[in-house]
Design a protein around this motif. Sequence first.
Motif, PDB file in Angstrom:
ATOM      1  N   ILE A   6       0.168   6.187  -1.172  1.00 46.31           N
ATOM      2  CA  ILE A   6       0.079   4.797  -1.591  1.00 46.31           C
ATOM      3  C   ILE A   6      -0.834   4.020  -0.646  1.00 46.31           C
ATOM      4  N   TRP A   7      -0.628   4.205   0.656  1.00 47.28           N
ATOM      5  CA  TRP A   7      -1.410   3.396   1.585  1.00 47.28           C
ATOM      6  C   TRP A   7      -2.844   3.884   1.724  1.00 47.28           C
ATOM      7  N   ASN A  51      -5.169   2.528  -0.769  1.00 40.11           N
ATOM      8  CA  ASN A  51      -5.638   1.179  -0.465  1.00 40.11           C
ATOM      9  C   ASN A  51      -6.528   1.115   0.763  1.00 40.11           C
ATOM     10  N   ARG A  52      -6.696   2.241   1.441  1.00 44.42           N
ATOM     11  CA  ARG A  52      -7.325   2.151   2.753  1.00 44.42           C
ATOM     12  C   ARG A  52      -8.789   1.770   2.672  1.00 44.42           C
ATOM     13  N   PHE A  53      -9.135   0.738   3.405  1.00 36.35           N
ATOM     14  CA  PHE A  53     -10.510   0.284   3.379  1.00 36.35           C
ATOM     15  C   PHE A  53     -11.167   0.401   4.747  1.00 36.35           C
ATOM     16  N   PRO A 109     -11.688   1.841  -2.830  1.00 35.59           N
ATOM     17  CA  PRO A 109     -11.713   0.493  -2.237  1.00 35.59           C
ATOM     18  C   PRO A 109     -13.102   0.096  -1.744  1.00 35.59           C
ATOM     19  N   GLN A 142      -7.175   0.631 -10.447  1.00 36.09           N
ATOM     20  CA  GLN A 142      -6.536   1.185  -9.254  1.00 36.09           C
ATOM     21  C   GLN A 142      -5.102   0.680  -9.113  1.00 36.09           C
ATOM     22  N   LEU A 181      -1.712   2.756  -8.713  1.00 37.29           N
ATOM     23  CA  LEU A 181      -0.864   2.445  -7.567  1.00 37.29           C
ATOM     24  C   LEU A 181       0.555   2.102  -8.013  1.00 37.29           C
ATOM     25  N   MET A 203       3.420  -2.581  -0.611  1.00 42.66           N
ATOM     26  CA  MET A 203       2.579  -1.419  -0.871  1.00 42.66           C
ATOM     27  C   MET A 203       1.290  -1.737  -1.593  1.00 42.66           C
ATOM     28  N   GLY A 252      -2.213  -3.022  -1.505  1.00 44.65           N
ATOM     29  CA  GLY A 252      -3.170  -3.314  -0.441  1.00 44.65           C
ATOM     30  C   GLY A 252      -3.997  -4.547  -0.739  1.00 44.65           C
ATOM     31  N   VAL A 296      -7.008  -4.904  -0.430  1.00 46.70           N
ATOM     32  CA  VAL A 296      -8.326  -4.617  -0.968  1.00 46.70           C
ATOM     33  C   VAL A 296      -8.356  -4.805  -2.482  1.00 46.70           C
ATOM     34  N   LEU A 297      -7.209  -4.616  -3.129  1.00 45.76           N
ATOM     35  CA  LEU A 297      -7.172  -4.767  -4.583  1.00 45.76           C
ATOM     36  C   LEU A 297      -7.270  -6.226  -4.998  1.00 45.76           C
ATOM     37  N   GLU A 304       0.639  -0.577   7.504  1.00 47.61           N
ATOM     38  CA  GLU A 304      -0.558  -0.834   8.286  1.00 47.61           C
ATOM     39  C   GLU A 304      -1.424  -1.857   7.609  1.00 47.61           C
TER      40      GLU A 304
END
Lengths: 288, 302
Positions: free
Chosen positions: A226-227, A230-232, A246, A270, A274, B136, B138, B140-141, B302
């Motif tokens: 999940i994380w 999203n990791r950018f 991302p 996305q 997610l 959960m 992010g 960025v979305l 994070e």
Amino acid sequence: MSDNIAAQEARLGHRLIAPAALIIALLILYPIFFNLYLSFFDVELNGDKSLVGLNNYKTLLSDGGFYSALWTTVIYLAGTVTGTTVLGLAVALLLNQNFPFKNTVRALVLLPYFAPVISVVFGWQFIFDPVNGIYNHVMVEVLGLVSERQNVIGDPDSALWVVIVFDIWKHFPIAFLLILAKLQSIPSDQYEACAIDGYNAWGRFIHVTLPECRFVIGTVVLLRMIWNLNRFEDVYLLAPNVETLPIYIYFQAFTGVIDQGLAAAISVVQLIVLSGLIWFYVKKVLNW
Amino acid sequence: MLLLLFCLFPFVQILSTSLKHQADWGNPSLIPAQLNFEAYKELLGFSQQEVELPETIRMMLESPAISEEQRAAIIKKFTSTSDIFPFGRYMLNTFVISMVTAFLSTLIATFAAYALSRLKFRGRNAFSNTVMFVYMVGGVLLMVPLYQMAVSTGLASTVPGTLICLLLIYLVQTLPVAIYMLGNYFRTIPFSLEEAAMIDGYSRTSAIFAVIIPLSRPMLLTVMFYCFVIAWNEYLFASVFLKQYQDFHTLPLALQTLFSSKNAIWDRIMAASMLTLIPVVIAFSVANRFISSGGTAGGVKE
């Protein structure tokens, strides 16, 4: 009378969550719907927009960049999730034993997780620097595995692997923490019973540790998925040429030919994936 | 041993390079041939070296053909310090916004977490599920809608507005983890303690301040540390919102700009990285005894 107390309690409850609820509603829930709305428009940076219907989604489906970003994301997820989980488990088993300076070692292992991305990426970039970096020194001059110095981060294909190793380095500590907490709660008589049954260390691992840790490992895998979806920052700052989803969104939204509507459309796609993962997490893992 | 090497090598590399002379960079040894603190001095503003005017410029200035005004302008141009990287300023920016975020987030989260762990009210489950979900999703979305919201409300066009947007975004990014960690912790405090306080005449609200907060001090500190680090490390939204306001750049943004603008300054970049790292390491070593004891193992974000 008791009704009154219950009502009072409820009022206090509402007042106490109000600030948090307001901020979350304003900055997460509303934007999710606004994002969906924007994905049907052609949106400029200054806020001008014109309705284009499903065009953004059509563009998306015929866009090679999108598919390659999707594929990169899949490799990235597979590599990092496996890596962090396996390493986290191994390190947790290792550090669950008694040895001098145990607490110091544990603290040092956690350091990569807390260190600011921006500072550590430069360290990593230096390691892989084609001119000065130690990676090239070891590969070329010491081991002679590669015949000439390469710009590992400059090439998107090899940069993806650097990014994966970097992510494992940075995030296995959290897998380690979660698994360690679980290991410490396994009663030692289970191991003793297993030892009496004649199993060696490996057998004890298979028959006690793994079954006990199954849930926490499931948690780690899903949360990391999940994380990392999203990791950018970790990826963009270390190697912006590795286009996971991302980063692809960021490029569409803020650089070059700006197309915020398209970026919104990718975000919607996305977000759906997610939400699926989150739903799975809540239904399965939290109910285990 | 191998594990520690893997974990710590990049840090050692940063420290070592930050202390090396340029000629020494290609040398794979981690021990600098000669210690060089220039990069640190420059970043922290200790080296105020006089800028020498080139000979040709000085000759030009002496020629009677140029006016006093032009002369002043030329001198100013050549002694300008605009290319010096105002590290202290960026550090202060980052520190202020991270502290404010950490403080406000912990405060708001304390209230919400208390309500979730102790009180019965309608919508409690909905709220706690929403927090879980938000936890959960992010940032960025949501960067496009958030940016568009800031533009359409006009907040993005002024400095205070931008800072408020950024602060709110940092709050929402830190709130879920703070609520989650604090909620779990509050549940471990026996309710009878509060009851005792209320029998002593405290109201429900003041019992929170008299009982819960003092008992949770270590946890509150840990949560503040988490929030501080999240804000301190944040790059994405800082880059989207602050790009045009260079004076207000935060460290991650400033370092990235420094890195992409000039070449061959590894020592300065590494020294800057080191200085960005140090506050986190200090905060970490303070909060560590709570973290490594596993008390926060559930509170990962994070």
